[in-house]
Design a protein around this motif. Structure first.
Motif, mmCIF file in Angstrom:
data_model
loop_
_atom_site.group_PDB
_atom_site.id
_atom_site.type_symbol
_atom_site.label_atom_id
_atom_site.label_comp_id
_atom_site.label_asym_id
_atom_site.label_seq_id
_atom_site.Cartn_x
_atom_site.Cartn_y
_atom_site.Cartn_z
ATOM 1 N N SER A 2 21.011 -36.975 33.502
ATOM 2 C CA SER A 2 21.304 -36.823 32.080
ATOM 3 C C SER A 2 19.970 -36.682 31.358
ATOM 4 C CB SER A 2 22.082 -38.048 31.602
ATOM 5 O OG SER A 2 21.977 -38.185 30.219
ATOM 6 N N LYS A 3 19.647 -35.469 30.930
ATOM 7 C CA LYS A 3 18.309 -35.217 30.392
ATOM 8 C C LYS A 3 18.276 -35.235 28.864
ATOM 9 C CE LYS A 3 16.733 -33.353 34.607
ATOM 10 N NZ LYS A 3 16.428 -32.261 35.483
ATOM 11 N N ILE A 4 17.220 -35.816 28.314
ATOM 12 C CA ILE A 4 17.064 -35.887 26.857
ATOM 13 C C ILE A 4 15.963 -34.928 26.423
ATOM 14 C CG2 ILE A 4 17.918 -38.240 26.554
ATOM 15 C CD1 ILE A 4 14.941 -39.184 26.596
ATOM 16 N N GLU A 5 16.118 -34.366 25.232
ATOM 17 C CA GLU A 5 15.059 -33.530 24.669
ATOM 18 C C GLU A 5 13.944 -34.454 24.196
ATOM 19 O OE1 GLU A 5 15.109 -30.158 24.735
ATOM 20 O OE2 GLU A 5 16.966 -30.518 25.841
ATOM 21 N N LEU A 6 12.705 -34.011 24.326
ATOM 22 C CA LEU A 6 11.573 -34.837 23.907
ATOM 23 C C LEU A 6 10.925 -34.247 22.670
ATOM 24 C CD1 LEU A 6 9.844 -35.542 27.330
ATOM 25 C CD2 LEU A 6 11.672 -36.823 26.230
ATOM 26 N N ASP A 7 10.488 -35.122 21.794
ATOM 27 C CA ASP A 7 9.681 -34.711 20.658
ATOM 28 C C ASP A 7 8.377 -34.137 21.224
ATOM 29 O OD1 ASP A 7 9.235 -36.065 17.467
ATOM 30 O OD2 ASP A 7 7.725 -34.870 18.525
ATOM 31 N N LEU A 8 7.947 -32.959 20.759
ATOM 32 C CA LEU A 8 6.760 -32.330 21.333
ATOM 33 C C LEU A 8 5.498 -33.176 21.117
ATOM 34 C CD1 LEU A 8 7.232 -28.499 20.778
ATOM 35 C CD2 LEU A 8 7.854 -29.926 22.731
ATOM 36 N N THR A 135 -8.481 -20.302 38.556
ATOM 37 C CA THR A 135 -8.211 -19.815 37.205
ATOM 38 C C THR A 135 -7.608 -20.974 36.425
ATOM 39 O OG1 THR A 135 -7.727 -17.599 38.031
ATOM 40 C CG2 THR A 135 -6.933 -18.133 35.812
ATOM 41 N N LEU A 136 -8.169 -21.236 35.253
ATOM 42 C CA LEU A 136 -7.653 -22.316 34.416
ATOM 43 C C LEU A 136 -6.726 -21.698 33.364
ATOM 44 C CD1 LEU A 136 -8.082 -25.387 34.220
ATOM 45 C CD2 LEU A 136 -9.724 -24.924 32.409
ATOM 46 N N PHE A 137 -5.444 -21.996 33.487
ATOM 47 C CA PHE A 137 -4.496 -21.524 32.483
ATOM 48 C C PHE A 137 -4.353 -22.624 31.423
ATOM 49 C CE2 PHE A 137 -3.067 -19.113 36.264
ATOM 50 C CZ PHE A 137 -3.155 -17.829 35.742
ATOM 51 N N LEU A 138 -4.764 -22.308 30.214
ATOM 52 C CA LEU A 138 -4.603 -23.231 29.098
ATOM 53 C C LEU A 138 -3.286 -22.841 28.432
ATOM 54 C CD1 LEU A 138 -6.246 -25.447 27.655
ATOM 55 C CD2 LEU A 138 -7.096 -23.665 26.125
ATOM 56 N N ALA A 139 -2.370 -23.790 28.308
ATOM 57 C CA ALA A 139 -1.032 -23.418 27.852
ATOM 58 C C ALA A 139 -0.474 -24.413 26.846
ATOM 59 C CB ALA A 139 -0.097 -23.327 29.057
ATOM 60 N N GLU A 140 0.309 -23.882 25.908
ATOM 61 C CA GLU A 140 0.962 -24.745 24.918
ATOM 62 C C GLU A 140 2.346 -25.134 25.418
ATOM 63 O OE1 GLU A 140 0.845 -23.389 20.903
ATOM 64 O OE2 GLU A 140 2.147 -25.020 20.215
ATOM 65 N N ILE A 141 2.664 -26.419 25.270
ATOM 66 C CA ILE A 141 4.008 -26.890 25.625
ATOM 67 C C ILE A 141 4.942 -26.470 24.493
ATOM 68 C CG2 ILE A 141 5.457 -28.891 26.115
ATOM 69 C CD1 ILE A 141 2.843 -30.399 26.886
ATOM 70 N N VAL A 142 5.965 -25.682 24.830
ATOM 71 C CA VAL A 142 6.872 -25.181 23.793
ATOM 72 C C VAL A 142 8.255 -25.837 23.851
ATOM 73 C CG1 VAL A 142 5.666 -23.004 23.410
ATOM 74 C CG2 VAL A 142 7.362 -23.151 25.245
ATOM 75 N N ALA A 143 8.547 -26.530 24.922
ATOM 76 C CA ALA A 143 9.779 -27.323 25.024
ATOM 77 C C ALA A 143 9.558 -28.364 26.108
ATOM 78 C CB ALA A 143 10.981 -26.448 25.365
#
Ligand SMILES: Cc1cc2nc3c(=O)[nH]c(=O)nc-3n(C[C@H](O)[C@H](O)[C@H](O)COP(=O)(O)O)c2cc1C
Length: 182
Positions: A2-8, A135-143
């Protein structure tokens, strides 16, 4: 599960104790998963992570071409599959099939999420840096989402052995955290 959405604003806490991640990515009709230990938080506003990927990994080009990936945090019971995922390449086999992983669609990125994992960070690449031989992938968490029993919205609970995240100590040694102190 049962998964909950997280505040970013709390999403980077999934990576706070440094668990390993099953990284999924997809480009055109080819999807793959590989195991990464070299993943870390670098910013909480905006929430950013950095993932180091060796260029020869099959997943490397999927991330580079799609500009997206998902970090799936595997729990202790997935250890044997985690090892197999790290020993094989998506160039040779469909690791989702050989490891009998159940997939579902991510909310914001075109990379599959793994049902059997306890935390998920959907990430969009914002910068790519050549860092030594990786390679360093810098990424934004979008969900972000997590299994309720494993992560209460603020932090990992360590509530049950079956949902504790896995950590890599080196070579073939993995570990789980014992209990919360303080
Ligand atoms: C514990 C562990 C951690 C790993 N961490 C990384 C990592 O952070 N980056 C990386 O490029 N490869 C890492 N690897 C190696 C890949 O998981 C492995 O080469 C994998 O088979 C690549 O799959 P692919 O070719 O399907 O992308 C790690 C392997 C192990 C065993």
């Amino acid at each position: 599960m049962s998964k909950i959405e997280l505040d970013l604003s709390r999403a980077t806490r999934l990576l706070q104790p440094g668990p390993v991640a099953l990284v999924t990515a997809k480009f055109k009709n080819k999807a793959n998963v590989f195991l990464a230990a070299w993943v870390t938080n670098v910013s909480n506003d905006p929430p950013l992570v950095a993932l180091a990927v060796y260029p020869a990994r099959f997943t490397h080009d999927l991330i580079q071409k799609s500009g997206q990936f998902a970090l799936n945090i595997p729990p202790r019971p997935l250890l044997e599959k985690v090892k197999k995922i790290a020993e094989t390449s998506g160039e040779d086999v469909d690791k989702f099939v050989t490891n009998k992983l159940t997939l579902y669609e991510a909310k914001q990125v075109n990379a599959p999420l793994i049902v059997e994992c306890v935390g998920h960070l959907e990430c969009g690449v914002v910068d790519t840096v050549r860092a030594g031989n990786h390679t360093l992938f810098l990424a934004e968490i979008v969900a972000a989402s997590a299994e309720e029993l494993a992560f209460d919205g603020e932090r990992w609970t360590l509530a049950d052995a079956s949902v504790k995240p896995l950590h890599h100590l080196g070579r073939s040694a993995y570990a789980v955290l014992e209990k919360i102190e303080g």
